[in-house]
Design a protein around this motif. Structure first.
Motif, PDB file in Angstrom:
ATOM      1  N   UNK A  35       0.794  -1.337  -0.140  1.00  0.00           N
ATOM      2  CA  UNK A  35       0.042   0.111   0.043  1.00  0.00           C
ATOM      3  C   UNK A  35       0.785   1.257   0.028  1.00  0.00           C
ATOM      4  N   UNK A  36       1.912   1.137   0.235  1.00  0.00           N
ATOM      5  CA  UNK A  36       2.790   2.239   0.636  1.00  0.00           C
ATOM      6  C   UNK A  36       3.213   2.761  -0.846  1.00  0.00           C
ATOM      7  N   UNK A  37       3.059   2.050  -1.959  1.00  0.00           N
ATOM      8  CA  UNK A  37       3.324   2.503  -3.401  1.00  0.00           C
ATOM      9  C   UNK A  37       2.368   2.975  -4.220  1.00  0.00           C
ATOM     10  N   UNK A  66      -5.311  -3.522   9.959  1.00  0.00           N
ATOM     11  CA  UNK A  66      -4.728  -2.462  10.809  1.00  0.00           C
ATOM     12  C   UNK A  66      -3.315  -2.819  11.246  1.00  0.00           C
ATOM     13  N   UNK A  67      -2.859  -4.068  10.794  1.00  0.00           N
ATOM     14  CA  UNK A  67      -1.285  -4.317  10.749  1.00  0.00           C
ATOM     15  C   UNK A  67      -0.554  -2.987   9.875  1.00  0.00           C
ATOM     16  N   UNK A  68      -1.181  -2.324   8.899  1.00  0.00           N
ATOM     17  CA  UNK A  68      -0.566  -1.419   8.056  1.00  0.00           C
ATOM     18  C   UNK A  68      -1.105  -0.094   8.522  1.00  0.00           C
ATOM     19  N   UNK A  69      -1.668   0.098   9.771  1.00  0.00           N
ATOM     20  CA  UNK A  69      -2.084   1.368  10.206  1.00  0.00           C
ATOM     21  C   UNK A  69      -1.106   2.426  10.056  1.00  0.00           C
ATOM     22  N   UNK A  70      -0.106   2.295  10.432  1.00  0.00           N
ATOM     23  CA  UNK A  70       1.007   3.291  10.512  1.00  0.00           C
ATOM     24  C   UNK A  70       1.558   3.691   9.117  1.00  0.00           C
ATOM     25  N   UNK A  71       1.606   2.664   8.333  1.00  0.00           N
ATOM     26  CA  UNK A  71       2.005   3.237   6.815  1.00  0.00           C
ATOM     27  C   UNK A  71       0.732   3.735   6.218  1.00  0.00           C
ATOM     28  N   UNK A  72      -0.278   3.420   6.404  1.00  0.00           N
ATOM     29  CA  UNK A  72      -1.701   3.811   6.055  1.00  0.00           C
ATOM     30  C   UNK A  72      -1.838   5.754   6.444  1.00  0.00           C
ATOM     31  N   UNK A  74       0.541   7.330   7.393  1.00  0.00           N
ATOM     32  CA  UNK A  74       1.764   7.966   6.733  1.00  0.00           C
ATOM     33  C   UNK A  74       1.243   8.661   5.233  1.00  0.00           C
ATOM     34  N   UNK A  75       0.954   7.295   4.543  1.00  0.00           N
ATOM     35  CA  UNK A  75       0.478   7.672   3.110  1.00  0.00           C
ATOM     36  C   UNK A  75      -0.643   8.963   3.058  1.00  0.00           C
ATOM     37  N   UNK A  76      -1.599   8.749   3.951  1.00  0.00           N
ATOM     38  CA  UNK A  76      -2.507   9.591   3.851  1.00  0.00           C
ATOM     39  C   UNK A  76      -1.668  11.248   4.343  1.00  0.00           C
ATOM     40  N   UNK A  77      -1.018  11.456   5.030  1.00  0.00           N
ATOM     41  CA  UNK A  77      -0.261  12.556   5.538  1.00  0.00           C
ATOM     42  C   UNK A  77       0.847  13.071   4.207  1.00  0.00           C
ATOM     43  N   UNK A  78       1.424  11.996   3.629  1.00  0.00           N
ATOM     44  CA  UNK A  78       2.115  12.366   2.583  1.00  0.00           C
ATOM     45  C   UNK A  78       1.424  13.003   1.221  1.00  0.00           C
TER      46      UNK A  78
END
Length: 104
Positions: A35-37, A66-72, A74-78
């Protein structure tokens, strides 16, 4: 007023990772991790920004683990996507998206 946006396929373009969950063998961990990409869908992001500017409360729902909540987050903020609440499936849940989101 509350406005709900779906994340995968609506705010985020997930075409590059769909192959991970199509067919008989599904790599859900790989699908979520990639999802980060994702690239943002600009027209929908602009709509979310207009809703935020108008004072509406933005809620984002996602079938992502929710395992990728932090990555999600960060993506929303970016990508400058505002939100008041981010709803995500609990780690290890495989409830179908429609049922999950209806329950929310």
């Amino acid at each position: 007023m509350k406005v709900i946006f779906d994340l995968d396929g609506t705010l985020a373009n997930i075409d590059h990772r769909l192959h991970l969950v199509q067919g008989d063998s599904k790599d859900w961990d790989g699908f979520y991790a990639a999802c980060v990409d994702d690239s943002p869908k600009k027209a929908i992001v602009e709509l979310a920004l207009m809703c935020d500017d108008a004072g509406h409360e933005i809620i984002i729902s996602s079938g992502r683990s929710a395992k990728v909540r932090g990555e999600t987050e960060a993506w929303l903020a970016a990508h400058g996507i505002p939100y008041k609440q981010l709803l995500m499936r609990t780690d290890g849940s495989f409830v179908p998206d429609q049922a999950l989101k209806k329950a929310w």
